[in-house]
Each structure stands twice: as C-alpha cells, then as structure tokens.
Scaffold this active site. Structure first.
Site, PDB file in Angstrom:
ATOM      1  N   THR A  45      17.632   8.496  -7.310  1.00 16.30           N
ATOM      2  CA  THR A  45      18.871   8.798  -6.592  1.00 16.30           C
ATOM      3  C   THR A  45      19.344   7.527  -5.900  1.00 16.30           C
ATOM      4  O   THR A  45      18.608   6.558  -5.767  1.00 16.30           O
ATOM      5  CB  THR A  45      18.657   9.886  -5.526  1.00 16.30           C
ATOM      6  OG1 THR A  45      17.796   9.366  -4.496  1.00 16.30           O
ATOM      7  CG2 THR A  45      18.047  11.141  -6.112  1.00 16.30           C
ATOM      8  N   ILE A 140       9.952   5.718  -2.111  1.00 19.77           N
ATOM      9  CA  ILE A 140      10.954   5.266  -1.147  1.00 19.77           C
ATOM     10  C   ILE A 140      11.629   4.035  -1.739  1.00 19.77           C
ATOM     11  O   ILE A 140      10.965   3.067  -2.120  1.00 19.77           O
ATOM     12  CB  ILE A 140      10.325   4.944   0.218  1.00 19.77           C
ATOM     13  CG1 ILE A 140       9.519   6.157   0.726  1.00 19.77           C
ATOM     14  CG2 ILE A 140      11.415   4.531   1.205  1.00 19.77           C
ATOM     15  CD1 ILE A 140      10.311   7.441   0.862  1.00 19.77           C
ATOM     16  N   LYS A 141      12.945   4.096  -1.815  1.00 16.03           N
ATOM     17  CA  LYS A 141      13.717   3.061  -2.514  1.00 16.03           C
ATOM     18  C   LYS A 141      14.224   2.021  -1.514  1.00 16.03           C
ATOM     19  O   LYS A 141      14.903   2.365  -0.538  1.00 16.03           O
ATOM     20  CB  LYS A 141      14.898   3.741  -3.223  1.00 16.03           C
ATOM     21  CG  LYS A 141      15.388   3.082  -4.478  1.00 16.03           C
ATOM     22  CD  LYS A 141      16.371   4.016  -5.173  1.00 16.03           C
ATOM     23  CE  LYS A 141      16.892   3.399  -6.446  1.00 16.03           C
ATOM     24  NZ  LYS A 141      17.930   4.267  -7.052  1.00 16.03           N
ATOM     25  N   ILE A 142      13.876   0.761  -1.768  1.00 14.80           N
ATOM     26  CA  ILE A 142      14.229  -0.333  -0.868  1.00 14.80           C
ATOM     27  C   ILE A 142      14.932  -1.430  -1.668  1.00 14.80           C
ATOM     28  O   ILE A 142      14.399  -1.897  -2.674  1.00 14.80           O
ATOM     29  CB  ILE A 142      12.978  -0.916  -0.183  1.00 14.80           C
ATOM     30  CG1 ILE A 142      12.282   0.167   0.666  1.00 14.80           C
ATOM     31  CG2 ILE A 142      13.328  -2.125   0.672  1.00 14.80           C
ATOM     32  CD1 ILE A 142      10.955  -0.274   1.277  1.00 14.80           C
TER      33      ILE A 142
END
Length: 372
Positions: A45, A140-142
């Site tokens: 997402t 977790i998207k960073i």
C-alpha cells in the site's frame, strides 16, 4: 503449458504481490480470489492507494462516524482506518506467511510521507504502526531518503520487518542494502531472532522510462528514439546485479549463518505508462529467482491473460544493461539528474496524496459531527 502465466512466474521464483488494498477488496472476497486464482501472495500500500480507497465510496462512513463521535482527530481517524485494513489483510495472508516462514504473505503500510526527511519521526512512527497493526506479517514501509537510511537501520534493529520504498538509483540501492545489513547486525546484538526479520527493497521501474523517454523525445534523433523504453528494465537488471554482489560477501555470510534472510529486490511501479509498450513489459523482462513484483490489478490481469514467461530474464544481461545506461549518458541524459528528480517527485506525490486524504477525511468528520 497448461499452467497460467502467473503460476509460471511463481514457479520461476517471482513472488506476486498486489499493489492495492481497500475495505471493499477485503469484505467482498475479491482479494481472496486473487490469492486463489492469480498467485497473489502479498500486498503493498501507499498514501495514494489509501486516498483512493477511502474516498471512493461509503465503506468507511461508519468508522468515520464512530471516530467523529469519539472526538478523534483526522490523523487518528486515518491511522485507525489504515491500520485496521492492513491488520485484516495480514490475517487473510497469514496462511501464506505460515507456509513460507514469513517470506511471503506480507502486507506493507507506509509511515506518514511527511516524515520522509525526519529520521527520529520516522522511527517513532514505524514503531507506532507496528504496535498498532500487531501482526507478524506486516512490513513497515520507509522511503529510501538519506534521512530514511538511518531510520531503516534503527527499525530493523528493533526486530521490525521493513519494506524500503522509492529507490531509483543503484547508488542509493547499495546504501539501502548497507542500512539493512547494519540493522540486522544491531538486531543480533539486541537479541532478536534474525530469521523472523524480513525486508524488501522496492526499486521503481516505469517512472524511470517515463522521465528518460521524455528527454529522449526532446533530443529527437533516431539514436535517441531507439533507446526509448529501455532504461527502466536496464536499471532494474543492474539492481539485481548489485543484489547478487552484496549478498555474497563475507559480511552477509556472517549474518546468514546467524539465520538472516536476504532483503529481496521488489519491482515497484510496474504498470506501463506508455501504451506503445507491452503491458507486461515490467513483469516478463524482470524475472529472476528471489524477487517480488508488486503489480496494480490491471498489470496483474494482463500478465494472467497473456504474459509470456520464459524463465530468468535478468541474469546474464548486465553488460547490455550497462551499455544502455552508457548510451543515454553519451546522448546527454544524466542518470544522476533523472534519479534525483524521480525521488523528489515520488515523495511530493505521496505527500500530496496524504494531504488530500487529510482534507477529505476532515470534511467527512465535520459532516459526521453535524449529523450526530
């Protein structure tokens, strides 16, 4: 062959993830159908996806009304909606995660994009998201900004799995792998089980062609036109070469011995922007063992319908890929200029989507408060 192209991709070692999520997909069973029929084994997402999902219909009206009644802020409301959808998607993919020891069955949720230049803020938000979703198979998207690199290391050091996003350049990709390995080294020191920490590095493809093709059109020569549509695939193939190189070092061997799994390359932005190109270009030309391809549904459908999978289309192509990038430089198309611009534009797009989402949900909250 009787198997579908998506099955052939899976057999070739490519994990197919869907680049989309919504409450509708979860409630109607359409996401489960993609798992069952089109070999989808994960979801990514981003702020644009959540903006489209939340503003598309009435699926979130009840949640927004409840948040309004509870006096929640717009940020709290968005946090509640997005983390709930991701947690529910994690549950849906839990059997795949279990069957693959956590390699697939992953669902990604991105930190607030306005924190992309704030290392401490990103670390805090990553921990907050991870605690709220509270599922082993969340990523977790960073973003891979310079400020994000330290946050990636610190988040992994806490035992939290990470999807590093918005990578365009080979130099930055090397830095991302270094940040990943540093994170695992710290996680090991912190007593975490390295076999439970997973990561992907999202290397963007089609946007490279969009920007470079524009510059080639401006040059206008036959030589320039002959290079159109080649840079994105060449850049990604060279990224895979970097992956092979940096995951065969002595440094990596020590981590692997301790149970660590490599950070897989993930091909992102794989929807074709130019209708002149085959709609499966960034799928069939980027096949190799151990990669992820996250596709918008249109690209997934095209691949399922008529994708021609011929096995590994990456290894052994590095000389040709280098020649493509060198030819572009010789024409005056600056690789460094292009990738710097794309990172800036990518972040601006996600920040813009987030601000639009904030405004739209703020309006919905105000309407709900009046109605009550």
């Amino acid at each position: 062959m009787s198997s579908t192209p998506t099955q052939q991709l899976s057999d070739a070692g490519v994990s197919i993830w869907l680049d989309d999520l919504s409450r509708t997909r979860l409630d109607t069973g359409t996401l489960q159908k993609l798992i069952d029929e089109k070999n989808v084994v994960g979801v990514t997402t981003n702020p644009s996806i959540f903006h489209a999902a939340i503003t598309a219909g009435t699926d979130y009206d009840a949640t927004i009304a409840a948040q309004a009644a509870a006096g929640a802020s717009v940020e709290e409301t968005i946090f509640e909606i997005t983390t709930t959808d991701v947690a529910d998607a994690c549950d849906l993919f839990a059997p795949i995660a279990a069957a693959t020891n956590g390699v697939d069955g992953r669902v990604s949720i991105e930190v607030d994009p306005r924190l992309a230049w704030d290392t401490a803020g990103t670390i805090a938000e990553a921990k907050h998201l991870y605690a709220k979703v509270n599922k082993d198979n969340v990523h977790i998207k960073i973003p891979a900004t310079l400020e994000g690199l330290e946050a990636i290391t610190a988040t992994l050091a806490e035992g939290i799995s990470v999807n590093v996003t918005l990578i365009f350049s080979l130099e930055r990709y090397r830095a991302v792998i270094n940040a990943f390995q540093s994170g695992l080294e710290q996680a090991k020191e912190n007593g975490h089980d390295l076999s439970r920490i997973h990561s992907v590095a999202s290397f963007f493809v089609s946007r490279v062609d969009s920007e470079i093709d524009k510059r080639l059109d401006a040059i206008g020569t036959d030589e320039a036109k002959a290079l159109k549509g080649k840079a994105g695939v060449a850049n990604a193939r060279l990224a895979y070469q970097v992956y092979e190189e940096l995951f065969s070092t002595e440094r990596w061997a020590v981590l692997a011995e301790a149970g660590a799994l490599p950070q897989r390359p993930l091909w992102a932005s794989t929807g074709v922007k130019d209708p002149a190109y085959p709609d499966t270009l960034y799928v069939t030309e980027l096949v190799a063992a151990g990669v992820v391809n996250t596709m918008p549904e249109k690209t997934l459908d095209a691949t399922f319908d008529h994708g021609v999978v011929t096995g590994d289309t990456i290894t052994g192509t590095y000389d040709e890929a280098n020649e493509t990038l060198n030819a572009l430089e010789a024409l005056g198309v600056s690789y460094n200029d292009v990738v710097t611009l794309l990172e800036t534009e990518g972040l601006e797009k996600f920040v813009g989507s987030w601000k639009e989402l904030l405004a739209d949900v703020e309006g919905a909250l105000a309407t709900a408060r009046k109605a009550s």
